[in-house]
Design a protein around this motif. Structure first.
Motif, PDB file in Angstrom:
ATOM      1  N   GLY A 137      41.473 -46.054 -29.591  1.00 53.72           N
ATOM      2  CA  GLY A 137      42.375 -46.488 -28.692  1.00 53.72           C
ATOM      3  C   GLY A 137      42.825 -47.941 -28.542  1.00 53.72           C
ATOM      4  N   GLY A 138      42.131 -48.608 -29.414  1.00 49.74           N
ATOM      5  CA  GLY A 138      42.646 -50.335 -29.383  1.00 49.74           C
ATOM      6  C   GLY A 138      41.458 -51.039 -29.747  1.00 49.74           C
ATOM      7  N   GLY A 139      41.872 -52.391 -30.037  1.00 46.16           N
ATOM      8  CA  GLY A 139      40.653 -53.235 -30.229  1.00 46.16           C
ATOM      9  C   GLY A 139      41.421 -54.497 -30.439  1.00 46.16           C
ATOM     10  N   ASP A 140      40.597 -55.493 -31.037  1.00 45.81           N
ATOM     11  CA  ASP A 140      41.099 -56.868 -31.205  1.00 45.81           C
ATOM     12  C   ASP A 140      40.567 -57.395 -32.563  1.00 45.81           C
ATOM     13  N   ILE A 141      41.348 -58.398 -33.149  1.00 49.50           N
ATOM     14  CA  ILE A 141      41.144 -58.839 -34.503  1.00 49.50           C
ATOM     15  C   ILE A 141      41.224 -60.669 -34.125  1.00 49.50           C
ATOM     16  N   VAL A 142      40.454 -61.255 -34.487  1.00 51.54           N
ATOM     17  CA  VAL A 142      40.622 -62.845 -34.602  1.00 51.54           C
ATOM     18  C   VAL A 142      40.310 -63.426 -36.020  1.00 51.54           C
ATOM     19  N   THR A 143      41.207 -64.002 -36.288  1.00 52.11           N
ATOM     20  CA  THR A 143      41.187 -64.660 -37.704  1.00 52.11           C
ATOM     21  C   THR A 143      41.170 -65.976 -37.616  1.00 52.11           C
ATOM     22  N   VAL A 156      45.845 -64.836 -45.271  1.00 51.00           N
ATOM     23  CA  VAL A 156      45.286 -63.957 -44.254  1.00 51.00           C
ATOM     24  C   VAL A 156      45.879 -64.322 -42.677  1.00 51.00           C
ATOM     25  N   ARG A 157      46.577 -65.432 -42.533  1.00 53.39           N
ATOM     26  CA  ARG A 157      47.059 -65.856 -41.367  1.00 53.39           C
ATOM     27  C   ARG A 157      48.251 -64.434 -41.414  1.00 53.39           C
ATOM     28  N   SER A 158      49.090 -64.513 -42.379  1.00 52.63           N
ATOM     29  CA  SER A 158      50.202 -63.584 -42.442  1.00 52.63           C
ATOM     30  C   SER A 158      49.623 -62.063 -42.361  1.00 52.63           C
ATOM     31  N   ALA A 159      48.754 -61.745 -42.822  1.00 53.22           N
ATOM     32  CA  ALA A 159      48.407 -60.576 -42.702  1.00 53.22           C
ATOM     33  C   ALA A 159      47.717 -60.189 -41.180  1.00 53.22           C
ATOM     34  N   THR A 160      47.195 -61.142 -40.545  1.00 55.59           N
ATOM     35  CA  THR A 160      46.880 -60.851 -39.148  1.00 55.59           C
ATOM     36  C   THR A 160      48.039 -60.807 -38.404  1.00 55.59           C
ATOM     37  N   GLN A 161      48.982 -61.730 -38.502  1.00 57.69           N
ATOM     38  CA  GLN A 161      50.205 -61.406 -37.633  1.00 57.69           C
ATOM     39  C   GLN A 161      51.086 -60.279 -37.862  1.00 57.69           C
ATOM     40  N   SER A 162      50.931 -59.693 -39.086  1.00 54.61           N
ATOM     41  CA  SER A 162      51.508 -58.356 -39.427  1.00 54.61           C
ATOM     42  C   SER A 162      51.134 -57.391 -38.585  1.00 54.61           C
ATOM     43  N   VAL A 163      49.562 -57.385 -38.522  1.00 54.15           N
ATOM     44  CA  VAL A 163      48.788 -56.598 -37.695  1.00 54.15           C
ATOM     45  C   VAL A 163      49.376 -56.379 -36.163  1.00 54.15           C
TER      46      VAL A 163
END
Length: 256
Positions: free
Chosen positions: A137-143, A168-175
């Protein structure tokens, strides 16, 4: 209700030293349960979680350059408490032998190391996290990225590092963009010159710390504890509309 870290289970990669160790300490102080990943420095990981109450933290080793080890890290972290609420991608390597003037073996080796540890490993963990968060139901990612992802590097021998941090910045933004409606948030923190072993090694290639400090607007390096406080704030869920943002932490030296 005010957002809080209390009771959250958080996986921190590269938690045995530098920024990662400070993040682990900050999260523990906020009441989170912490999975402290480390490469080969068990003693460092144990120091990072030394303030944990019984059962509040666990240290898990993994070579992030290996696919199987990375996936096993996620499995063990998830099995510990049956869930992960936040993934913090912090671990990174900075090869210093990948310049354009290097021989073929050194050049290719530097790119392989940077891509394996700084891009493929976080991508695998992000994938696992997103699939878990969709069920939960959700969660957080910090890169943890770097200002090198935006401005490039000043030492061309570390070009693979800068490029990997951009990836890896771009991948995180895409998420962040793709899963906002599923209550999955993703943030990027891009430090400048932080008081870590990697930065000290980099400074040595640039003529020493004094020379690097002279280029900084404040004349001071970033304290890893300051980065940790920012990461903890994001992990708490206190600012969900910051999802997708890149937070620059460089003392006004680089302003976009």
């Amino acid at each position: 209700m005010t957002a809080s870290l209390h009771g959250k289970t958080i996986l921190v990669t590269g938690a045995s030293k530098g920024i990662g160790a400070e993040i682990a300490r900050e999260l523990l102080g906020g009441g989170a349960f912490v999975v402290a990943h480390y490469g080969g420095d068990l003693a460092g990981a144990e120091r990072a979680i030394a303030t944990a109450a019984p059962g509040q933290a666990i240290a898990i080793p993994a070579d992030l350059g290996e696919r199987a080890a990375t996936l096993e890290l996620w499995r063990r972290a998830l099995d510990w408490r049956g869930r992960i609420d936040v993934l913090i991608n912090n671990a990174a390597t900075m090869p210093f032998d990948g310049g354009f003037d290097a021989d073929d073996a050194a050049f290719e080796g530097a790119w392989d190391r940077a891509l394996d540890v700084n891009v493929r490993a976080p991508a695998r963990l992000i994938r696992a996290a997103v699939n878990h968060f969709l069920e939960a139901g959700g969660g957080d990612i910090v890169t943890i990225s770097s200002w090198a992802a935006q401005r490039g590097v000043t030492n061309p021998a570390t070009i693979a590092y800068g490029a990997s941090k951009a990836a890896v910045r771009s991948a995180t933004q895409s998420v962040a963009r793709s899963y906002a409606r599923q209550n999955i948030r993703a943030y990027v923190v891009a430090p400048g010159v932080v008081r870590t072993r990697l930065s000290e090694e980099f400074a040595a290639t640039q003529g020493g710390e004094d020379k690097v400090s002279a280029t900084l607007a404040s004349g001071e390096w970033v304290d890893p504890a300051e980065v940790a406080r920012i990461v903890a704030f994001l992990a708490s869920g206190a600012a969900p509309q910051l999802s997708g943002a890149t937070l620059d932490v460089n003392g006004a030296t680089y302003i976009r």
